[in-house]
Design a protein around this motif. Sequence first.
Motif, PDB file in Angstrom:
ATOM      1  N   ASP A   6       0.830  -1.203   0.000  1.00 20.75           N
ATOM      2  CA  ASP A   6       0.000   0.000   0.000  1.00 20.75           C
ATOM      3  C   ASP A   6       0.867   1.257   0.000  1.00 20.75           C
ATOM      4  O   ASP A   6       2.094   1.186  -0.162  1.00 20.75           O
ATOM      5  CB  ASP A   6      -0.985  -0.002   1.182  1.00 20.75           C
ATOM      6  CG  ASP A   6      -0.292   0.021   2.545  1.00 20.75           C
ATOM      7  OD1 ASP A   6       0.893   0.425   2.628  1.00 20.75           O
ATOM      8  OD2 ASP A   6      -0.943  -0.349   3.537  1.00 20.75           O
ATOM      9  N   ALA A   7       0.228   2.402   0.184  1.00 19.68           N
ATOM     10  CA  ALA A   7       0.926   3.686   0.084  1.00 19.68           C
ATOM     11  C   ALA A   7       1.979   3.882   1.164  1.00 19.68           C
ATOM     12  O   ALA A   7       2.854   4.752   1.037  1.00 19.68           O
ATOM     13  CB  ALA A   7      -0.089   4.828   0.154  1.00 19.68           C
ATOM     14  N   TYR A   8       1.916   3.086   2.222  1.00 20.12           N
ATOM     15  CA  TYR A   8       2.846   3.267   3.347  1.00 20.12           C
ATOM     16  C   TYR A   8       4.042   2.314   3.256  1.00 20.12           C
ATOM     17  O   TYR A   8       4.906   2.324   4.135  1.00 20.12           O
ATOM     18  CB  TYR A   8       2.087   3.090   4.667  1.00 20.12           C
ATOM     19  CG  TYR A   8       0.793   3.868   4.654  1.00 20.12           C
ATOM     20  CD1 TYR A   8       0.796   5.262   4.739  1.00 20.12           C
ATOM     21  CD2 TYR A   8      -0.430   3.224   4.465  1.00 20.12           C
ATOM     22  CE1 TYR A   8      -0.385   5.987   4.671  1.00 20.12           C
ATOM     23  CE2 TYR A   8      -1.613   3.943   4.398  1.00 20.12           C
ATOM     24  CZ  TYR A   8      -1.581   5.322   4.489  1.00 20.12           C
ATOM     25  OH  TYR A   8      -2.748   6.035   4.397  1.00 20.12           O
ATOM     26  N   ASP A   9       4.087   1.529   2.210  1.00 23.49           N
ATOM     27  CA  ASP A   9       5.260   0.693   1.941  1.00 23.49           C
ATOM     28  C   ASP A   9       6.221   1.487   1.058  1.00 23.49           C
ATOM     29  O   ASP A   9       6.396   1.219  -0.128  1.00 23.49           O
ATOM     30  CB  ASP A   9       4.839  -0.610   1.251  1.00 23.49           C
ATOM     31  CG  ASP A   9       4.097  -1.542   2.184  1.00 23.49           C
ATOM     32  OD1 ASP A   9       4.647  -1.893   3.238  1.00 23.49           O
ATOM     33  OD2 ASP A   9       2.951  -1.905   1.853  1.00 23.49           O
ATOM     34  N   ASN A  10       6.832   2.497   1.665  1.00 28.48           N
ATOM     35  CA  ASN A  10       7.744   3.359   0.922  1.00 28.48           C
ATOM     36  C   ASN A  10       9.070   3.479   1.653  1.00 28.48           C
ATOM     37  O   ASN A  10       9.346   2.698   2.582  1.00 28.48           O
ATOM     38  CB  ASN A  10       7.093   4.730   0.679  1.00 28.48           C
ATOM     39  CG  ASN A  10       6.661   5.402   1.978  1.00 28.48           C
ATOM     40  OD1 ASN A  10       7.390   5.393   2.977  1.00 28.48           O
ATOM     41  ND2 ASN A  10       5.474   5.990   1.982  1.00 28.48           N
ATOM     42  N   GLU A  11       9.887   4.426   1.254  1.00 24.52           N
ATOM     43  CA  GLU A  11      11.244   4.522   1.809  1.00 24.52           C
ATOM     44  C   GLU A  11      11.272   4.886   3.281  1.00 24.52           C
ATOM     45  O   GLU A  11      12.313   4.763   3.935  1.00 24.52           O
ATOM     46  CB  GLU A  11      12.056   5.549   1.006  1.00 24.52           C
ATOM     47  CG  GLU A  11      11.617   6.999   1.165  1.00 24.52           C
ATOM     48  CD  GLU A  11      10.463   7.383   0.262  1.00 24.52           C
ATOM     49  OE1 GLU A  11      10.079   8.564   0.271  1.00 24.52           O
ATOM     50  OE2 GLU A  11       9.940   6.498  -0.462  1.00 24.52           O
ATOM     51  N   ASP A  12      10.147   5.323   3.840  1.00 26.35           N
ATOM     52  CA  ASP A  12      10.116   5.679   5.258  1.00 26.35           C
ATOM     53  C   ASP A  12       9.613   4.552   6.152  1.00 26.35           C
ATOM     54  O   ASP A  12       9.620   4.686   7.378  1.00 26.35           O
ATOM     55  CB  ASP A  12       9.246   6.930   5.464  1.00 26.35           C
ATOM     56  CG  ASP A  12       9.835   8.144   4.765  1.00 26.35           C
ATOM     57  OD1 ASP A  12      11.036   8.401   4.963  1.00 26.35           O
ATOM     58  OD2 ASP A  12       9.112   8.819   4.010  1.00 26.35           O
ATOM     59  N   ALA A  13       9.179   3.462   5.574  1.00 26.18           N
ATOM     60  CA  ALA A  13       8.720   2.317   6.357  1.00 26.18           C
ATOM     61  C   ALA A  13       9.907   1.541   6.916  1.00 26.18           C
ATOM     62  O   ALA A  13      10.963   1.441   6.285  1.00 26.18           O
ATOM     63  CB  ALA A  13       7.859   1.397   5.501  1.00 26.18           C
ATOM     64  N   ILE A  14       9.718   1.003   8.110  1.00 27.67           N
ATOM     65  CA  ILE A  14      10.687   0.108   8.721  1.00 27.67           C
ATOM     66  C   ILE A  14       9.987  -1.218   8.973  1.00 27.67           C
ATOM     67  O   ILE A  14       8.901  -1.259   9.557  1.00 27.67           O
ATOM     68  CB  ILE A  14      11.222   0.685  10.050  1.00 27.67           C
ATOM     69  CG1 ILE A  14      11.954   2.005   9.809  1.00 27.67           C
ATOM     70  CG2 ILE A  14      12.153  -0.327  10.740  1.00 27.67           C
ATOM     71  CD1 ILE A  14      12.382   2.710  11.084  1.00 27.67           C
ATOM     72  N   TYR A  15      10.599  -2.303   8.518  1.00 26.43           N
ATOM     73  CA  TYR A  15      10.000  -3.627   8.671  1.00 26.43           C
ATOM     74  C   TYR A  15      10.751  -4.422   9.733  1.00 26.43           C
ATOM     75  O   TYR A  15      11.987  -4.404   9.790  1.00 26.43           O
ATOM     76  CB  TYR A  15      10.038  -4.384   7.346  1.00 26.43           C
ATOM     77  CG  TYR A  15       9.332  -3.664   6.226  1.00 26.43           C
ATOM     78  CD1 TYR A  15       7.946  -3.691   6.109  1.00 26.43           C
ATOM     79  CD2 TYR A  15      10.056  -2.923   5.280  1.00 26.43           C
ATOM     80  CE1 TYR A  15       7.294  -3.014   5.091  1.00 26.43           C
ATOM     81  CE2 TYR A  15       9.414  -2.250   4.259  1.00 26.43           C
ATOM     82  CZ  TYR A  15       8.034  -2.289   4.174  1.00 26.43           C
ATOM     83  OH  TYR A  15       7.389  -1.607   3.161  1.00 26.43           O
ATOM     84  N   LEU A  16       9.999  -5.110  10.555  1.00 24.24           N
ATOM     85  CA  LEU A  16      10.554  -6.043  11.534  1.00 24.24           C
ATOM     86  C   LEU A  16      10.119  -7.432  11.094  1.00 24.24           C
ATOM     87  O   LEU A  16       8.975  -7.830  11.311  1.00 24.24           O
ATOM     88  CB  LEU A  16      10.027  -5.719  12.939  1.00 24.24           C
ATOM     89  CG  LEU A  16      10.247  -4.285  13.435  1.00 24.24           C
ATOM     90  CD1 LEU A  16       9.615  -4.098  14.816  1.00 24.24           C
ATOM     91  CD2 LEU A  16      11.726  -3.922  13.471  1.00 24.24           C
ATOM     92  N   LEU A  17      11.014  -8.148  10.433  1.00 23.20           N
ATOM     93  CA  LEU A  17      10.650  -9.417   9.810  1.00 23.20           C
ATOM     94  C   LEU A  17      11.359 -10.596  10.480  1.00 23.20           C
ATOM     95  O   LEU A  17      12.579 -10.570  10.668  1.00 23.20           O
ATOM     96  CB  LEU A  17      10.981  -9.404   8.320  1.00 23.20           C
ATOM     97  CG  LEU A  17      10.266  -8.354   7.465  1.00 23.20           C
ATOM     98  CD1 LEU A  17      10.606  -8.569   5.996  1.00 23.20           C
ATOM     99  CD2 LEU A  17       8.764  -8.390   7.681  1.00 23.20           C
ATOM    100  N   ALA A  18      10.571 -11.612  10.805  1.00 25.83           N
ATOM    101  CA  ALA A  18      11.110 -12.851  11.351  1.00 25.83           C
ATOM    102  C   ALA A  18      11.554 -13.735  10.195  1.00 25.83           C
ATOM    103  O   ALA A  18      10.742 -14.098   9.341  1.00 25.83           O
ATOM    104  CB  ALA A  18      10.047 -13.558  12.182  1.00 25.83           C
ATOM    105  N   LEU A  19      12.847 -14.051  10.168  1.00 23.72           N
ATOM    106  CA  LEU A  19      13.414 -14.820   9.066  1.00 23.72           C
ATOM    107  C   LEU A  19      14.077 -16.091   9.584  1.00 23.72           C
ATOM    108  O   LEU A  19      14.698 -16.092  10.645  1.00 23.72           O
ATOM    109  CB  LEU A  19      14.451 -13.997   8.305  1.00 23.72           C
ATOM    110  CG  LEU A  19      14.013 -12.641   7.758  1.00 23.72           C
ATOM    111  CD1 LEU A  19      15.170 -11.965   7.050  1.00 23.72           C
ATOM    112  CD2 LEU A  19      12.817 -12.801   6.823  1.00 23.72           C
ATOM    113  N   GLU A  20      13.943 -17.138   8.782  1.00 27.06           N
ATOM    114  CA  GLU A  20      14.645 -18.387   9.055  1.00 27.06           C
ATOM    115  C   GLU A  20      15.233 -18.853   7.735  1.00 27.06           C
ATOM    116  O   GLU A  20      14.503 -19.278   6.838  1.00 27.06           O
ATOM    117  CB  GLU A  20      13.678 -19.430   9.614  1.00 27.06           C
ATOM    118  CG  GLU A  20      14.348 -20.719  10.059  1.00 27.06           C
ATOM    119  CD  GLU A  20      13.343 -21.669  10.684  1.00 27.06           C
ATOM    120  OE1 GLU A  20      12.755 -22.499   9.940  1.00 27.06           O
ATOM    121  OE2 GLU A  20      13.126 -21.572  11.907  1.00 27.06           O
ATOM    122  N   ASP A  21      16.545 -18.737   7.586  1.00 26.22           N
ATOM    123  CA  ASP A  21      17.206 -19.030   6.308  1.00 26.22           C
ATOM    124  C   ASP A  21      16.560 -18.249   5.162  1.00 26.22           C
ATOM    125  O   ASP A  21      16.256 -18.796   4.095  1.00 26.22           O
ATOM    126  CB  ASP A  21      17.159 -20.536   6.016  1.00 26.22           C
ATOM    127  CG  ASP A  21      17.928 -21.348   7.040  1.00 26.22           C
ATOM    128  OD1 ASP A  21      18.951 -20.837   7.560  1.00 26.22           O
ATOM    129  OD2 ASP A  21      17.502 -22.462   7.354  1.00 26.22           O
TER     130      ASP A  21
END
Length: 219
Positions: free
Chosen positions: A46-61
């Motif tokens: 959406d419109a808020y997925d831009n350069e100012d967004a910060i994502y906290l993503l749980a990753l496994e490999d």
Amino acid sequence: MIHVISADNRHLYEEVIERHFQVRHEIFVEERKWEALRRPDGREIDAYDNEDAIYLLALEDRRVLGGSRLYPTTKPTMMSEVFPHLAAVRGCPADPLVWEWSRFFVTRDRRDGAFNLQLMAAAQEFCLEQGIERLCLVMETWWLPRFHDIGFVVTPLGLPALIENSWTMAATIEVRQQSLDIVRERIGMTQVIQQDGPRIDAIARANSCGLAAAQRKTA
């Protein structure tokens, strides 16, 4: 670990970010039936997925298992633009020390209490490190007892309303060391987030967004 991804280090995670948009579509559109978010490319963005967004993503490999998004309230937010009526009592925050927390998700195979708590701890841990004082969010009301159970201090911003067949409300959550300590003890972890590459200064980013918005208004 929960990885912090911003414009500053996104080059390290490009394929992860794209996969996370696909996972969001699988969960919010295909599973939860939020049809307004459906896109033919299978990416929930959406419109808020831009350069100012910060994502906290749980990753496994490099596999995306869950995550959430932070966004500065010094810019127009989902709350202020889409759901302002939910904050009719106290108003929508607009402060570099308050960030919007949205798009919380967990994949089906990881929906246990401990994994949810890791993602909640990640938001508190990152904000404490950055000096962010509060989170604001639009949420279903069933989140309230969950947050209270782990010591999150929640303040409603207005009255709940029925949205997409769910009672929904706007609120703020205090960023506190005490809250983080409770969650860390529950999950048996002393650190949750991982930041690779250049690190973002969230407050400076929010202040820059606020300055740019003010300049646009006076132009």
